[in-house]
Design a protein around this motif. Sequence first.
Motif, PDB file in Angstrom:
ATOM      1  N   ASP A   4      16.412  72.121 -37.059  1.00  9.39           N
ATOM      2  CA  ASP A   4      15.882  72.154 -38.431  1.00  9.39           C
ATOM      3  C   ASP A   4      14.453  71.634 -38.482  1.00  9.39           C
ATOM      4  O   ASP A   4      13.684  71.981 -39.383  1.00  9.39           O
ATOM      5  N   THR A   5      14.127  70.732 -37.569  1.00  4.82           N
ATOM      6  CA  THR A   5      12.857  69.993 -37.670  1.00  4.82           C
ATOM      7  C   THR A   5      11.910  70.252 -36.491  1.00  4.82           C
ATOM      8  O   THR A   5      10.859  69.613 -36.411  1.00  4.82           O
ATOM      9  N   CYS A   6      12.315  71.141 -35.596  1.00  7.50           N
ATOM     10  CA  CYS A   6      11.474  71.496 -34.443  1.00  7.50           C
ATOM     11  C   CYS A   6      11.346  73.013 -34.370  1.00  7.50           C
ATOM     12  O   CYS A   6      12.252  73.725 -34.779  1.00  7.50           O
ATOM     13  N   ARG A   7      10.258  73.496 -33.794  1.00  4.99           N
ATOM     14  CA  ARG A   7      10.216  74.896 -33.361  1.00  4.99           C
ATOM     15  C   ARG A   7      10.473  74.916 -31.856  1.00  4.99           C
ATOM     16  O   ARG A   7       9.776  74.236 -31.095  1.00  4.99           O
ATOM     17  N   LEU A   8      11.483  75.682 -31.458  1.00  5.36           N
ATOM     18  CA  LEU A   8      11.909  75.756 -30.064  1.00  5.36           C
ATOM     19  C   LEU A   8      11.949  77.224 -29.670  1.00  5.36           C
ATOM     20  O   LEU A   8      12.644  78.014 -30.311  1.00  5.36           O
ATOM     21  N   VAL A  33       7.348  73.889 -29.468  1.00  5.11           N
ATOM     22  CA  VAL A  33       6.144  74.401 -30.142  1.00  5.11           C
ATOM     23  C   VAL A  33       5.563  73.336 -31.071  1.00  5.11           C
ATOM     24  O   VAL A  33       4.377  72.998 -31.001  1.00  5.11           O
ATOM     25  N   ASP A  34       6.409  72.822 -31.960  1.00  6.59           N
ATOM     26  CA  ASP A  34       5.989  71.765 -32.897  1.00  6.59           C
ATOM     27  C   ASP A  34       7.227  71.081 -33.449  1.00  6.59           C
ATOM     28  O   ASP A  34       8.348  71.525 -33.210  1.00  6.59           O
ATOM     29  N   PHE A  35       7.030  69.992 -34.158  1.00  3.65           N
ATOM     30  CA  PHE A  35       8.165  69.287 -34.774  1.00  3.65           C
ATOM     31  C   PHE A  35       7.673  68.314 -35.825  1.00  3.65           C
ATOM     32  O   PHE A  35       6.482  67.978 -35.878  1.00  3.65           O
ATOM     33  N   LYS A  36       8.618  67.870 -36.644  1.00  6.20           N
ATOM     34  CA  LYS A  36       8.334  66.909 -37.722  1.00  6.20           C
ATOM     35  C   LYS A  36       9.168  65.654 -37.510  1.00  6.20           C
ATOM     36  O   LYS A  36      10.363  65.738 -37.224  1.00  6.20           O
ATOM     37  N   LEU A  37       8.527  64.512 -37.600  1.00  7.57           N
ATOM     38  CA  LEU A  37       9.238  63.238 -37.502  1.00  7.57           C
ATOM     39  C   LEU A  37       9.093  62.461 -38.792  1.00  7.57           C
ATOM     40  O   LEU A  37       8.136  62.666 -39.544  1.00  7.57           O
ATOM     41  N   VAL A  45       3.721  67.061 -35.144  1.00  6.01           N
ATOM     42  CA  VAL A  45       3.006  67.227 -33.876  1.00  6.01           C
ATOM     43  C   VAL A  45       3.133  68.693 -33.474  1.00  6.01           C
ATOM     44  O   VAL A  45       4.210  69.276 -33.569  1.00  6.01           O
ATOM     45  N   ARG A  46       2.001  69.278 -33.067  1.00  4.07           N
ATOM     46  CA  ARG A  46       2.004  70.693 -32.660  1.00  4.07           C
ATOM     47  C   ARG A  46       1.385  70.842 -31.280  1.00  4.07           C
ATOM     48  O   ARG A  46       0.330  70.267 -31.001  1.00  4.07           O
ATOM     49  N   ASN A  47       2.050  71.658 -30.446  1.00  2.47           N
ATOM     50  CA  ASN A  47       1.508  72.021 -29.134  1.00  2.47           C
ATOM     51  C   ASN A  47       0.976  73.441 -29.123  1.00  2.47           C
ATOM     52  O   ASN A  47       0.136  73.786 -28.288  1.00  2.47           O
ATOM     53  N   GLY A  52       3.667  78.659 -37.840  1.00  3.79           N
ATOM     54  CA  GLY A  52       3.991  78.220 -39.191  1.00  3.79           C
ATOM     55  C   GLY A  52       2.785  77.981 -40.064  1.00  3.79           C
ATOM     56  O   GLY A  52       1.864  78.808 -40.125  1.00  3.79           O
ATOM     57  N   SER A  53       2.768  76.835 -40.728  1.00  3.14           N
ATOM     58  CA  SER A  53       1.720  76.563 -41.718  1.00  3.14           C
ATOM     59  C   SER A  53       0.341  76.423 -41.064  1.00  3.14           C
ATOM     60  O   SER A  53      -0.679  76.688 -41.703  1.00  3.14           O
ATOM     61  N   PHE A  54       0.309  75.996 -39.784  1.00  4.05           N
ATOM     62  CA  PHE A  54      -0.996  75.898 -39.100  1.00  4.05           C
ATOM     63  C   PHE A  54      -1.611  77.296 -38.955  1.00  4.05           C
ATOM     64  O   PHE A  54      -2.793  77.504 -39.259  1.00  4.05           O
TER      65      PHE A  54
HETATM   66  P1  TMP Z   1       5.063  73.958 -40.659  1.00  8.89           P
HETATM   67  O1  TMP Z   1       4.377  74.817 -39.635  1.00  8.89           O
HETATM   68  O2  TMP Z   1       5.839  74.747 -41.682  1.00  8.89           O
HETATM   69  O3  TMP Z   1       4.137  72.961 -41.264  1.00  8.89           O
HETATM   70  O4  TMP Z   1       6.180  73.115 -39.871  1.00  8.89           O
HETATM   71  C1  TMP Z   1       5.847  72.282 -38.809  1.00  8.89           C
HETATM   72  C2  TMP Z   1       7.112  71.696 -38.188  1.00  8.89           C
HETATM   73  O5  TMP Z   1       7.770  70.837 -39.097  1.00  8.89           O
HETATM   74  C3  TMP Z   1       8.161  72.746 -37.807  1.00  8.89           C
HETATM   75  O6  TMP Z   1       8.723  72.373 -36.557  1.00  8.89           O
HETATM   76  C4  TMP Z   1       9.205  72.657 -38.868  1.00  8.89           C
HETATM   77  C5  TMP Z   1       9.108  71.246 -39.352  1.00  8.89           C
HETATM   78  N1  TMP Z   1       9.334  71.108 -40.792  1.00  8.89           N
HETATM   79  C6  TMP Z   1      10.348  70.265 -41.234  1.00  8.89           C
HETATM   80  O7  TMP Z   1      11.056  69.654 -40.441  1.00  8.89           O
HETATM   81  N2  TMP Z   1      10.515  70.140 -42.583  1.00  8.89           N
HETATM   82  C7  TMP Z   1       9.762  70.782 -43.501  1.00  8.89           C
HETATM   83  O8  TMP Z   1       9.981  70.622 -44.692  1.00  8.89           O
HETATM   84  C8  TMP Z   1       8.711  71.645 -43.016  1.00  8.89           C
HETATM   85  C9  TMP Z   1       7.837  72.373 -43.978  1.00  8.89           C
HETATM   86  C10 TMP Z   1       8.541  71.755 -41.663  1.00  8.89           C
END
Ligand code: TMP
Length: 238
Positions: free
Chosen positions: A197-201, A174-178, A93-95, A99-101
């Motif tokens: 590790d899994t969020c952008r803050l 900013v964004d995060f991965k679940l 989810v991204r707000n 990163g990759s977006f």
């Molecule tokens: P991204 O912009 O690199 O796609 O990442 C989006 C979000 O996901 C960011 O908050 C970091 C998180 N993320 C993970 O938790 N594990 C991963 O392997 C990757 C690539 C991103």
Amino acid sequence: MEQKELLYEGKAKKVYATDDPQQLIVAYKDDATAFNGLKKGTITGKGVINNQMSNLLMQRLEKAGVPTHYIQELSPRETLVKKVSIVPLEVIVRNIAAGSFSKRYGVDEGVVFDAPTLEFSYKNDDLGDPLINTSHALALKLATPEELETIRKYALQVNDFLKQLWSECGVILVDFKLEFGRLSDGTIVLADEISPDTCRLWDEKTHEKLDKDRFRRDMGGVEDAYEQVMSRLRQHEA
Ligand code: TMP
């Protein structure tokens, strides 16, 4: 709860069996990787922070109506969780663009979206976790249409809740991965972790990065950033 044999060792966590077949112990490591394991390092104290932050956030989410795998914190690095079979999707989810977006679509980091975006990656290290859409996920039989709808609903609910919580800590989510999993009866629950590790803050005022991007991008101050966000969250909860 007694820790039995090691079932799985991932990049940042180890998973152990317990004497209850429906429960596992997750142990968080200080190991950090990025770019699908290409970059390796250690973030001292990260395991403790990620374990405690993830547990705190999952307990809050559970109360807010999102079911999670969390059962009980056993030690600073170890948590008892419900055993799930992981749905092989990274739910992002991204707000705000980052990163990759930003890279994929040529958008400056920091551009704020009118509404959150939701995307899926196929959780498959050999393929480098490729971006997929819902019809790909269905074609690959990664989840049923009903499960995808549940996951989408929970992911947006998590975003609403955490965006507000972090903003009360002076932090922009900013964004995060679940990741989600299925209990033995098929119920979808939030699993894995929610941590820097899994969020952008980002700091609300300075936009300073307070997350794993400091490690990914060799920015320094990684440990300080993790401690900073954890202490803001603790203060908020106190
Ligand atoms: P991204 O912009 O690199 O796609 O990442 C989006 C979000 O996901 C960011 O908050 C970091 C998180 N993320 C993970 O938790 N594990 C991963 O392997 C990757 C690539 C991103």
